[in-house]
Design an enzyme around this catalytic site. Structure first.
Site, PDB file in Angstrom:
ATOM      1  CB  CYS J  42      -0.893  -0.034   1.246  1.00  0.00           C
ATOM      2  SG  CYS J  42      -1.815   1.491   1.470  1.00  0.00           S
ATOM      3  CG  ASP J  49      -2.910  -3.539  -0.355  1.00  0.00           C
ATOM      4  OD1 ASP J  49      -3.512  -3.674   0.721  1.00  0.00           O
ATOM      5  OD2 ASP J  49      -2.644  -2.430  -0.852  1.00  0.00           O
ATOM      6  CB  VAL J  64       0.777 -12.883 -22.371  1.00  0.00           C
ATOM      7  CG1 VAL J  64      -0.161 -13.805 -21.610  1.00  0.00           C
ATOM      8  CG2 VAL J  64       1.807 -12.276 -21.428  1.00  0.00           C
ATOM      9  CD  GLU J  65       6.582 -17.811 -21.249  1.00  0.00           C
ATOM     10  OE1 GLU J  65       6.509 -19.029 -21.007  1.00  0.00           O
ATOM     11  OE2 GLU J  65       6.868 -16.963 -20.405  1.00  0.00           O
ATOM     12  CG  LEU J  66       0.670 -18.874 -19.790  1.00  0.00           C
ATOM     13  CD1 LEU J  66      -0.003 -20.238 -19.726  1.00  0.00           C
ATOM     14  CD2 LEU J  66      -0.284 -17.791 -19.288  1.00  0.00           C
ATOM     15  CD  GLU J  84      -8.203   2.912  -6.833  1.00  0.00           C
ATOM     16  OE1 GLU J  84      -7.049   2.829  -6.337  1.00  0.00           O
ATOM     17  OE2 GLU J  84      -9.233   3.076  -6.151  1.00  0.00           O
TER      18      GLU J  84
END
Lengths: 123, 123, 123, 123, 123, 123, 123, 123, 123, 123
Positions: J42, J49, J64-66, J84
């Protein structure tokens, strides 16, 4: 709303527990009470704490009057008091008032700082 | 609807419990009765209270007649009586009428003033 | 308990619904109310009936006051009235008092004679 | 605990909502917030009320700061305010501060006097 | 039990449906009735069949009286009638008696010969 | 057990579907049938296959007789037939016999060789 | 599909149970087998019966081979045999073949004529 | 991917179980491990089998290293081995390596040929 | 077990998909297939991956043969292929073979490195 | 553990997202990824968090490559960043890297200070 009206019209005088005579002292029977809207203030941070208070007892000569109990529990709203102290205080004051044959008070507090606490005081 | 017809045509005379002979007194067996529509009046505030009454017993020479039991429980509708007293009264009157081998009466009352109460009377 | 104290000290005068001014008439918003302890008397048999009453509305100039609503609903306790009529009566009186932008009243009655009935009245 | 320490050390100054700049005003996205420990006082009876407050919005230039929001919601603890007014007030103040692209505030109040109420305000 | 006493003292005369005047014909509202203890006889094998009958309608000038409905449904007990015919018959007789604004009758029959059947008739 | 007695005394002659006249052809209504004990033989491996057959239809002039339907479905027990073909065959034969206003047949087959298959044929 | 191919290519010869040597006879361990697709014919009515067969045992020198077990259980498909006899037969043949340290066979039959039956045979 | 890289870069050398010293041999405590992605080959049909392997033990001087355990279990992927033998083999090799105070190995195999099998080996 | 026997006796030749003629090309109907035991190898790490493959289609002239499908899916066991590529490959090969009226292939992969992935390819 | 070894040996270089070529750019298909072990700090209080990050997209030229995605998400562990901002940052970087046909990122954050927050960013 005037000052006397805080947490119910009779709150000032009723923040003391009241007893009624047990209608059946000749036998053992159990009374289980649960109050899910207890709130007080954390003595360290000043933040509000929330809990369910559970009271289970076998009465002797007296039973607790339920509306006075509600007003008594409501009156913790502005009190700075720890989890442990509030559960023990409720236990002590019920025990002294009712002198029941058995008594258990459980303070089941909401998570605070990701920590969950349950306090159980038993006679 | 005339006055005699309150809470069922036979309500006036039937508000007394009735018993039948136990068809099998030679053995122990259990009878569990649950009545989810019990209502009476709070002796302090005059407000209505609601509960489920549960009756569990092992009969000896007598069993309770169910329609008379319903009318008996319906007749609390206009009575001002505390949670503790109603559970103990139902227990006492069933116990006296039936003299059962065992008996348990539970009054499981709806939340009132944010307080939930369960009364358990057991022989 | 004296006669005026029936179903709460203010019951006699309060068995009429009351309104408060809507704090935000400039916008549409919904209010959903649920009352699980409604009871009245069957006009045919005299036996008690039990229901949950649900009220959903968008207020215009007025909102219903909740304590008066409770006392109003409590006051059906001694009234002999059919399922259909009680749901429609609550709808009509709320509609007349509040003139809301929309209104729905649901009477969800407990099983009676092995028949379960739900009445829905909508504006 | 001194007076400034009520409901958290920063409570006095923080009982005002604060905003942060939206990190991504170039796109629409939704923020859903839920606060299950809201409590205020009933303006008629003075008794405490409890609710879960839910806030769903699409930000424009600003987002609400979460710690200030918590302290703002905590500060209703001593306020006498109706269910309808508190939900509308939270809506109005968030709307004025954030001028969000959309906003919904739901006040889901605990049963009070056997009546359960949910207020939904939407932009 | 004499012949007149079959399935309740009033069964003979009451096996006909009865209507009451709709207390609120000025508006559309829905009545949902569920009867989980319907039983009739299979016209082919003579074995008993069991079903839940559900009736949903918007009344016009008349509503169905619930006790007469119960006795009417009880009276299928000794009737040899197929699943499809009983659902349609109940639909037809209710429709003729009530001339409702809408009507749905569902016969949800228990498994018979490893076959489960649900009949839905709708206006 | 003699040969004619296979899968029920009437099996030989009854392995053909039978219809009854629709008792209410003047209206649309739906009939939902479920048969959880369907079994046939895999045409490739000869192993038994198991399925639940579901039939939903709106009848026109005819309804299917349920006992004949059961015997008809039982008669697949010794038939070597693929999942797709059995679902389509039941559909076709019901469609030809009943000429219903609508018809859906679902073959929900048990896992076979770690493969689960569901076939849905709809009019 | 030729005749030898019934219920799997190896079905004719494999309808006899087979054993394998227990890989770990030096210790007690349990094997639990469940077969949910058992079907045979009712010896009285000729109708098909369906069951789940459960087999739990501690092997001694031998374990049952699973594919032969499947074919053995499949082979009841055309056999007219009562619930009690099939469970006992499976028990006897497994017991004779395996001479296990313990053995339990459960026949959990589907509802037939609204009657549900479970047979448990245990060593 | 080269050959050494099969089922993880370290797979070739790591297909042997490894132990670490128990950090707290002075007390009894339990370790429960579950591996839901076990697969091997059926020695009869050559088809793949799938299982969840559960290992529960109280360590003595040694605990099993988890990554080596995973690679050890992965290495069954190309092995033709029966349900009973794989569960007993895992049990034996863990028992020999760890000499634990107690040990349980459960092989919970997926349905194969409509047969579900669970093997439990316990010390 | 010889080399040809890998993943089932017919695996080598059957790792190609096969089709059967659609028994009912005159109508649209849906076939839903689910295969919960798919496994392949990660092209980057060499570790095994596990998934459930779901195939939903409306056939045109051809349907997929289920045993060949199973052997085809089994044959990914030793293939190094990404999640995205395996789902698309199955889709492409089914699409080319069957030229179905509609087709959906879903690869629902188990968690790998704390990441869960679902691939959906649809015509 | 040296500095390069933070959160996995390849973490330093891999904290950048990587793409692979989409194996099937000729069609639209969806990829759903869920990562339940996201943690950051945070920016106001410095406390950790926790969140589940969900990513749903239709790829265009790239996927995307995992493993790189996992290391990228792991790398937020020591970053002070608001709810956000983290959801929007992940969205922006995936969007820039992949230029997908559609993209949704959801940050479902655990309760913090009694406040629960869910952020949804969608293309």
């Amino acid at each position: 709303m005037n000052d006397n009206n805080k947490y119910g019209a009779e709150a000032v005088e009723a923040a003391r527990l009241e007893s009624w005579p047990n209608p059946s002292p000749e036998r053992d029977y159990t009374i289980e009470i649960s109050f899910p809207e207890f709130t007080c203030l954390c003595p360290r941070s000043g933040y509000p704490d929330f809990a369910t208070i559970r009271i289970n007892y076998i009465p002797d000569e007296k039973i607790v009057e339920l509306k006075a109990l509600k007003l008594y529990l409501n009156a913790f709203r502005e009190r700075a008091i720890s989890h442990e102290e509030s559960a023990n205080l409720i236990f002590s004051e019920l025990n002294e008032l009712l002198k029941p044959r058995s008594l258990e008070v459980i303070g089941d507090f909401n998570v605070r700082g990701n920590v969950k606490t349950v306090i159980t005081v038993k006679l």
